[in-house]
Design a protein around this motif. Structure first.
Motif, PDB file in Angstrom:
ATOM      1  N   GLN A  99      39.071  22.396 -30.986  1.00  0.00           N
ATOM      2  CA  GLN A  99      39.488  23.774 -31.269  1.00  0.00           C
ATOM      3  C   GLN A  99      41.012  23.956 -31.299  1.00  0.00           C
ATOM      4  OE1 GLN A  99      37.189  25.875 -32.266  1.00  0.00           O
ATOM      5  NE2 GLN A  99      35.630  24.315 -31.840  1.00  0.00           N
ATOM      6  N   ASP A 145      40.974  18.037 -37.555  1.00  0.00           N
ATOM      7  CA  ASP A 145      39.992  19.061 -37.904  1.00  0.00           C
ATOM      8  C   ASP A 145      38.592  18.506 -37.687  1.00  0.00           C
ATOM      9  OD1 ASP A 145      41.841  20.971 -38.626  1.00  0.00           O
ATOM     10  OD2 ASP A 145      41.894  20.340 -40.721  1.00  0.00           O
ATOM     11  N   ILE A 146      37.697  19.394 -37.248  1.00  0.00           N
ATOM     12  CA  ILE A 146      36.305  18.983 -37.070  1.00  0.00           C
ATOM     13  C   ILE A 146      35.475  19.546 -38.217  1.00  0.00           C
ATOM     14  CG2 ILE A 146      36.486  18.745 -34.572  1.00  0.00           C
ATOM     15  CD1 ILE A 146      35.183  21.457 -34.258  1.00  0.00           C
ATOM     16  N   LEU A 147      34.336  18.943 -38.471  1.00  0.00           N
ATOM     17  CA  LEU A 147      33.493  19.323 -39.604  1.00  0.00           C
ATOM     18  C   LEU A 147      32.306  20.180 -39.188  1.00  0.00           C
ATOM     19  CD1 LEU A 147      33.555  15.911 -41.503  1.00  0.00           C
ATOM     20  CD2 LEU A 147      35.023  17.909 -41.837  1.00  0.00           C
ATOM     21  N   THR A 148      32.313  20.615 -37.921  1.00  0.00           N
ATOM     22  CA  THR A 148      31.260  21.490 -37.419  1.00  0.00           C
ATOM     23  C   THR A 148      31.919  22.674 -36.722  1.00  0.00           C
ATOM     24  OG1 THR A 148      31.178  20.224 -35.355  1.00  0.00           O
ATOM     25  CG2 THR A 148      29.621  19.589 -37.083  1.00  0.00           C
ATOM     26  N   ASP A 149      31.129  23.651 -36.330  1.00  0.00           N
ATOM     27  CA  ASP A 149      31.679  24.821 -35.642  1.00  0.00           C
ATOM     28  C   ASP A 149      32.310  24.437 -34.312  1.00  0.00           C
ATOM     29  OD1 ASP A 149      30.773  26.422 -37.697  1.00  0.00           O
ATOM     30  OD2 ASP A 149      28.880  26.896 -36.695  1.00  0.00           O
ATOM     31  N   PHE A 150      31.683  23.506 -33.612  1.00  0.00           N
ATOM     32  CA  PHE A 150      32.167  23.033 -32.324  1.00  0.00           C
ATOM     33  C   PHE A 150      31.563  21.666 -32.065  1.00  0.00           C
ATOM     34  CE2 PHE A 150      28.556  25.884 -31.744  1.00  0.00           C
ATOM     35  CZ  PHE A 150      27.658  25.093 -31.046  1.00  0.00           C
ATOM     36  N   ILE A 151      32.093  20.976 -31.061  1.00  0.00           N
ATOM     37  CA  ILE A 151      31.577  19.657 -30.711  1.00  0.00           C
ATOM     38  C   ILE A 151      30.627  19.787 -29.534  1.00  0.00           C
ATOM     39  CG2 ILE A 151      32.202  17.358 -29.875  1.00  0.00           C
ATOM     40  CD1 ILE A 151      34.807  17.636 -31.422  1.00  0.00           C
ATOM     41  N   SER A 152      29.399  19.430 -29.762  1.00  0.00           N
ATOM     42  CA  SER A 152      28.375  19.548 -28.724  1.00  0.00           C
ATOM     43  C   SER A 152      28.522  18.439 -27.696  1.00  0.00           C
ATOM     44  CB  SER A 152      26.980  19.459 -29.337  1.00  0.00           C
ATOM     45  OG  SER A 152      26.787  20.479 -30.291  1.00  0.00           O
TER      46      SER A 152
END
Length: 205
Positions: free
Chosen positions: A80, A28-35
């Motif tokens: 995602q 899981d990521i801690l932001t909306d998406f990975i820039s």
């Protein structure tokens, strides 16, 4: 607690931890998406155009072909837990037995027909004949294949994965196009070294 009981408990806990790691999916990521590093974030970042080539294609490829939209080709997918692939099957072609270690595969036939199957951990084979519009799921990590048995017509399928990088381990290529010792393979397949060497010739560049 005795020393032997402690060892058994440690072994059980270690095995449980290993199982949990192997069944885990994308983190899981801690932001909306990975820039992207040094990249511009706009609508283009979230758009993949690699499948456009299919719309103007008048003839199928000469051999089985995969066009991927995974994290490598489409960086917006990283984090995602989704990806796609388009599978193009000329008449009579096959996607050889392989596995995806990080995801199940949900296959949708969009053109033609396919013979598909997978083998579970009890060595039981499950097969099906699919027509356009049919779907089939290949469970995560299990050996599976797809075959266009039609000698005259191509087939096309779309595969969805629950990982941005499902990974593919092609069994024929992994076994016979690697540096695994011929004797090891001969013993594993209960055959002669000469047979293994003949098989390896088919994968030579």
């Amino acid at each position: 607690m005795s020393s032997s009981a402690f060892k058994v408990l440690s072994l059980v806990l270690s095995a449980f931890a290993i199982v949990q790691m192997t069944i885990g999916g994308d983190p899981d990521i801690l932001t909306d998406f990975i820039s992207p590093i040094n990249g511009i974030i706009d609508g283009n970042f979230f758009t993949f155009t690699g499948f456009r080539a299919l719309s103007g294609q008048k003839t199928p490829p000469q051999a089985f072909k995969v066009i991927k939209a995974s994290g490598a080709e489409f960086p917006a997918l990283i984090g995602q837990s989704v990806s796609y692939a388009v599978l193009e099957f000329p008449a009579g072609s096959i996607n050889p037995p392989h596995t995806h270690p990080r995801s199940a595969e949900l296959l949708l036939v969009t053109q033609g027909a396919l013979q598909v199957g997978f083998v579970d951990t009890t060595n039981k084979l499950f097969t099906q004949s699919l027509q356009a519009g049919d779907m089939f799921v290949f469970p995560k990590g299990l050996v599976h294949f797809q075959h266009n048995a039609d000698a005259n017509n191509p087939a096309l399928a779309l595969s969805a994965f629950g990982s941005a990088n499902a990974g593919t381990v092609s069994l024929p290529n992994t076994l016979f196009n690697s540096s695994i010792d011929d004797t090891v393979l001969a013993l594993a397949f209960k055959t002669q070294v000469s047979t293994i060497q003949s098989l390896k010739k088919g994968f030579a560049p």
